[in-house]
Design a protein around this motif. Sequence first.
Motif, mmCIF file in Angstrom:
data_model
loop_
_atom_site.group_PDB
_atom_site.id
_atom_site.type_symbol
_atom_site.label_atom_id
_atom_site.label_comp_id
_atom_site.label_asym_id
_atom_site.label_seq_id
_atom_site.Cartn_x
_atom_site.Cartn_y
_atom_site.Cartn_z
ATOM 1 N N PRO A 1 0.827 -1.207 0.000
ATOM 2 C CA PRO A 1 0.000 0.000 0.000
ATOM 3 C C PRO A 1 0.861 1.257 0.000
ATOM 4 C CG PRO A 1 0.049 -0.945 2.183
ATOM 5 C CD PRO A 1 0.790 -1.890 1.284
ATOM 6 N N ALA A 2 0.276 2.329 -0.504
ATOM 7 C CA ALA A 2 0.955 3.627 -0.547
ATOM 8 C C ALA A 2 -0.099 4.709 -0.708
ATOM 9 C CB ALA A 2 1.934 3.659 -1.712
ATOM 10 N N PRO A 3 0.235 5.921 -0.326
ATOM 11 C CA PRO A 3 -0.741 7.004 -0.512
ATOM 12 C C PRO A 3 -0.916 7.321 -1.983
ATOM 13 C CG PRO A 3 1.343 7.889 0.264
ATOM 14 C CD PRO A 3 1.456 6.385 0.297
ATOM 15 N N GLY A 4 -2.142 7.634 -2.360
ATOM 16 C CA GLY A 4 -2.403 8.078 -3.718
ATOM 17 C C GLY A 4 -2.524 9.585 -3.726
ATOM 18 N N GLY A 5 -2.675 10.150 -4.869
ATOM 19 C CA GLY A 5 -2.859 11.591 -4.936
ATOM 20 C C GLY A 5 -2.380 12.170 -6.244
ATOM 21 N N ASP A 6 -2.155 13.440 -6.213
ATOM 22 C CA ASP A 6 -1.760 14.199 -7.390
ATOM 23 C C ASP A 6 -0.329 14.675 -7.215
ATOM 24 O OD1 ASP A 6 -1.630 17.225 -8.539
ATOM 25 O OD2 ASP A 6 -2.848 15.942 -9.820
ATOM 26 N N LEU A 7 0.494 14.466 -8.215
ATOM 27 C CA LEU A 7 1.904 14.831 -8.141
ATOM 28 C C LEU A 7 2.085 16.320 -7.853
ATOM 29 C CD1 LEU A 7 4.901 14.193 -8.467
ATOM 30 C CD2 LEU A 7 4.614 14.459 -10.934
ATOM 31 N N LEU A 8 1.301 17.172 -8.510
ATOM 32 C CA LEU A 8 1.464 18.612 -8.312
ATOM 33 C C LEU A 8 1.005 19.054 -6.926
ATOM 34 C CD1 LEU A 8 0.339 19.931 -11.799
ATOM 35 C CD2 LEU A 8 2.657 19.546 -10.954
ATOM 36 N N ARG A 9 -0.078 18.468 -6.456
ATOM 37 C CA ARG A 9 -0.611 18.858 -5.148
ATOM 38 C C ARG A 9 0.140 18.191 -4.008
ATOM 39 N NH1 ARG A 9 -6.075 16.600 -4.707
ATOM 40 N NH2 ARG A 9 -4.907 14.801 -4.000
ATOM 41 N N ASP A 10 0.478 16.901 -4.176
ATOM 42 C CA ASP A 10 0.993 16.104 -3.067
ATOM 43 C C ASP A 10 2.489 15.851 -3.104
ATOM 44 O OD1 ASP A 10 -1.664 15.822 -2.120
ATOM 45 O OD2 ASP A 10 -1.982 14.267 -3.626
ATOM 46 N N GLY A 11 3.116 16.132 -4.221
ATOM 47 C CA GLY A 11 4.559 15.946 -4.311
ATOM 48 C C GLY A 11 4.970 14.526 -4.647
ATOM 49 N N ALA A 12 6.251 14.290 -4.525
ATOM 50 C CA ALA A 12 6.851 13.028 -4.966
ATOM 51 C C ALA A 12 6.402 11.818 -4.157
ATOM 52 C CB ALA A 12 8.370 13.144 -4.917
ATOM 53 N N GLY A 13 5.738 12.018 -3.032
ATOM 54 C CA GLY A 13 5.289 10.899 -2.213
ATOM 55 C C GLY A 13 4.287 9.993 -2.900
ATOM 56 N N HIS B 1 -4.222 3.980 -1.184
ATOM 57 C CA HIS B 1 -5.263 4.097 -0.166
ATOM 58 C C HIS B 1 -6.447 4.835 -0.759
ATOM 59 C CE1 HIS B 1 -1.784 4.309 2.974
ATOM 60 N NE2 HIS B 1 -1.901 3.111 2.446
ATOM 61 N N ALA B 2 -7.629 4.365 -0.486
ATOM 62 C CA ALA B 2 -8.833 5.046 -0.969
ATOM 63 C C ALA B 2 -9.056 6.340 -0.190
ATOM 64 C CB ALA B 2 -10.048 4.135 -0.847
ATOM 65 N N LEU B 3 -8.743 6.335 1.089
ATOM 66 C CA LEU B 3 -8.946 7.514 1.929
ATOM 67 C C LEU B 3 -7.680 7.799 2.718
ATOM 68 C CD1 LEU B 3 -12.457 6.673 3.397
ATOM 69 C CD2 LEU B 3 -11.944 8.239 1.522
ATOM 70 N N ASP B 4 -7.315 9.049 2.756
ATOM 71 C CA ASP B 4 -6.196 9.485 3.583
ATOM 72 C C ASP B 4 -6.804 10.165 4.801
ATOM 73 O OD1 ASP B 4 -4.056 10.669 4.817
ATOM 74 O OD2 ASP B 4 -3.217 11.529 2.986
ATOM 75 N N PRO B 5 -6.701 9.569 5.975
ATOM 76 C CA PRO B 5 -7.364 10.142 7.149
ATOM 77 C C PRO B 5 -6.901 11.550 7.479
ATOM 78 C CG PRO B 5 -5.856 8.392 7.784
ATOM 79 C CD PRO B 5 -5.941 8.369 6.292
ATOM 80 N N TYR B 6 -5.724 11.934 7.021
ATOM 81 C CA TYR B 6 -5.232 13.280 7.293
ATOM 82 C C TYR B 6 -5.847 14.317 6.362
ATOM 83 C CZ TYR B 6 -1.993 10.719 10.146
ATOM 84 O OH TYR B 6 -1.463 9.884 11.088
#
Length: 94
Positions: A34-46, A55-60
Amino acid sequence: RAVREACLIRDLLARNTEELDSVVRALSGAFIAPAPGGDLLRDGAGVLPTGRNIHALDPYRMPSRVAMARGRAAAEAALDLHRRESGGGGLPEA
């Protein structure tokens, strides 16, 4: 610092074959970490490399109770305004 981050992102994007490799592994029943999902521009290299079990939901990033209450109040105010301006009609079509 910016150049180092750009080089890191370049190197992680070069690992783009991992996405297809992970699909093949998943279809054969293998574990995909598992790993966090997201947008490269918004969330960075993570969020790189792709091809992980995101992950479907990021609790943070879930809205707080206060944010939910404010959002609900804003939505209700917008709908009340629409009803008043439309002569008490129903909800907007879109």
